[in-house]
Design a protein around this motif. Structure first.
Motif, mmCIF file in Angstrom:
data_model
loop_
_atom_site.group_PDB
_atom_site.id
_atom_site.type_symbol
_atom_site.label_atom_id
_atom_site.label_comp_id
_atom_site.label_asym_id
_atom_site.label_seq_id
_atom_site.Cartn_x
_atom_site.Cartn_y
_atom_site.Cartn_z
ATOM 1 N N LEU A 87 65.625 40.661 67.981
ATOM 2 C CA LEU A 87 66.402 39.640 68.683
ATOM 3 C C LEU A 87 65.941 39.619 70.133
ATOM 4 N N GLU A 88 65.483 38.470 70.581
ATOM 5 C CA GLU A 88 64.946 38.350 71.937
ATOM 6 C C GLU A 88 66.027 38.118 72.974
ATOM 7 N N LYS A 89 67.272 37.953 72.524
ATOM 8 C CA LYS A 89 68.421 37.824 73.426
ATOM 9 C C LYS A 89 69.658 38.280 72.668
ATOM 10 N N ASP A 90 70.781 38.398 73.358
ATOM 11 C CA ASP A 90 72.047 38.690 72.698
ATOM 12 C C ASP A 90 72.503 37.448 71.935
ATOM 13 N N PHE A 91 73.084 37.646 70.776
ATOM 14 C CA PHE A 91 73.667 36.558 69.997
ATOM 15 C C PHE A 91 75.144 36.876 69.802
ATOM 16 N N SER A 92 76.018 35.921 70.075
ATOM 17 C CA SER A 92 77.448 36.157 69.923
ATOM 18 C C SER A 92 77.850 36.221 68.452
ATOM 19 N N HIS A 93 77.092 35.533 67.575
ATOM 20 C CA HIS A 93 77.433 35.502 66.155
ATOM 21 C C HIS A 93 76.177 35.284 65.329
ATOM 22 N N LEU A 94 75.990 36.087 64.295
ATOM 23 C CA LEU A 94 74.920 35.878 63.320
ATOM 24 C C LEU A 94 75.474 36.122 61.926
ATOM 25 N N LYS A 95 74.923 35.386 60.977
ATOM 26 C CA LYS A 95 75.251 35.593 59.570
ATOM 27 C C LYS A 95 73.937 35.822 58.844
ATOM 28 N N ILE A 96 73.830 36.947 58.141
ATOM 29 C CA ILE A 96 72.633 37.295 57.379
ATOM 30 C C ILE A 96 73.023 37.229 55.902
ATOM 31 N N LEU A 97 72.342 36.366 55.155
ATOM 32 C CA LEU A 97 72.660 36.136 53.747
ATOM 33 C C LEU A 97 71.489 36.512 52.859
ATOM 34 N N THR A 105 73.280 42.581 44.930
ATOM 35 C CA THR A 105 72.517 43.157 46.042
ATOM 36 C C THR A 105 73.458 43.754 47.083
ATOM 37 N N THR A 106 72.896 44.641 47.899
ATOM 38 C CA THR A 106 73.607 45.227 49.030
ATOM 39 C C THR A 106 72.730 45.080 50.263
ATOM 40 N N LEU A 107 73.308 45.307 51.425
ATOM 41 C CA LEU A 107 72.592 45.081 52.680
ATOM 42 C C LEU A 107 73.013 46.137 53.692
ATOM 43 N N LEU A 108 72.036 46.709 54.394
ATOM 44 C CA LEU A 108 72.312 47.626 55.495
ATOM 45 C C LEU A 108 71.406 47.233 56.649
ATOM 46 N N ILE A 109 71.998 47.055 57.823
ATOM 47 C CA ILE A 109 71.244 46.702 59.024
ATOM 48 C C ILE A 109 71.554 47.751 60.088
ATOM 49 N N GLN A 110 70.495 48.372 60.581
ATOM 50 C CA GLN A 110 70.608 49.401 61.616
ATOM 51 C C GLN A 110 70.149 48.796 62.927
ATOM 52 N N CYS A 119 76.983 46.931 57.253
ATOM 53 C CA CYS A 119 76.736 46.950 55.808
ATOM 54 C C CYS A 119 77.413 45.759 55.149
ATOM 55 N N GLY A 120 76.798 45.283 54.081
ATOM 56 C CA GLY A 120 77.366 44.166 53.338
ATOM 57 C C GLY A 120 77.140 44.336 51.856
ATOM 58 N N ASP A 121 78.067 43.763 51.113
ATOM 59 C CA ASP A 121 77.976 43.778 49.655
ATOM 60 C C ASP A 121 78.276 42.363 49.179
ATOM 61 N N ASP A 122 79.086 42.208 48.174
ATOM 62 C CA ASP A 122 79.361 40.902 47.581
ATOM 63 C C ASP A 122 79.870 39.889 48.619
ATOM 64 N N THR A 123 79.478 38.623 48.431
ATOM 65 C CA THR A 123 79.904 37.537 49.308
ATOM 66 C C THR A 123 80.793 36.601 48.504
ATOM 67 N N GLY A 124 82.070 36.647 48.761
ATOM 68 C CA GLY A 124 82.993 35.804 48.001
ATOM 69 C C GLY A 124 82.896 36.115 46.517
ATOM 70 N N LYS A 127 77.609 37.894 43.850
ATOM 71 C CA LYS A 127 77.225 39.306 43.917
ATOM 72 C C LYS A 127 76.183 39.553 45.004
ATOM 73 N N ASP A 128 75.625 38.470 45.575
ATOM 74 C CA ASP A 128 74.657 38.623 46.662
ATOM 75 C C ASP A 128 75.350 39.106 47.927
ATOM 76 N N ALA A 129 74.675 39.970 48.669
ATOM 77 C CA ALA A 129 75.229 40.569 49.885
ATOM 78 C C ALA A 129 75.082 39.638 51.081
ATOM 79 N N SER A 130 75.963 39.842 52.061
ATOM 80 C CA SER A 130 75.834 39.148 53.344
ATOM 81 C C SER A 130 76.555 39.958 54.409
#
Length: 162
Positions: A87-97, A105-110, A119-124, A127-130
């Motif tokens: 990220l080249e700047k601060d972002f107030s909000h991001l959604k990773i799908l 699927t599952t998701l981990l962002i460090q 961390c993310g798991d099911d979206t609504g 079964k895909d993570a977000s």
């Protein structure tokens, strides 16, 4: 009196040198499995889209049991991150799908300096993570896409939205 120099035992010294090199290598130098991408202010949707596939047997909970919001970090992936997002700047909000066509699927962002985990798991009903979160600081993020069961190979696309 005879002076004796102590002998240095270098057996295993190469192991110490390798371990030192590994543990002092900066995160930015790590090569992800699939891609490194940068997002600037007002990035285009196409730049926030990357692809890959799952298939590892490394437990993501070994990186962190819970994220900063106390959500469980679950799933299996490769020990090496799948993607590096800069990220080249601060972002107030991001959604990773993650889109794997509905597979589990599952998701981990460090985050920067390894001290922010998301961390993310099911979206609504999917079964895909977000991960839909606030306060993304400028810096380097390591992304792992996993599956609920170890060794399962699933193709996926990640989309990052503001």
């Amino acid at each position: 009196m005879k002076y004796c120099r102590p002998r240095l035992n270098f057996r295993g010294g190469w192991l110490l040198a390798v371990l030192t090199a590994i543990t002092t290598t900066p995160v930015i130098a790590e090569t992800p499995n699939f891609s490194t991408f940068s997002l600037a202010p007002d990035f285009e949707q196409i730049k926030g889209k990357v692809t890959g596939y799952t298939g590892g047997s490394f437990s993501l909970s070994a990186l962190s049991n819970r994220d900063r919001d106390r959500k469980a970090c679950i799933g299996f992936a490769d020990p090496k991150p799948d993607h590096i997002m800069i990220l080249e700047k601060d972002f107030s909000h991001l959604k990773i799908l993650v889109n794997s066509r509905g597979f589990d699927t599952t998701l981990l962002i460090q985050g920067p300096n390894d001290n922010i985990i998301r961390c993310g798991d099911d979206t609504g009903k999917s079964k895909d993570a977000s991960i839909d979160d606030l306060d993304w600081k400028k810096g380097t993020y390591r992304i792992w896409v996993g599956t609920f069961n170890a060794g399962v190979k699933r193709n996926y696309t990640i989309t990052v939205k503001q």
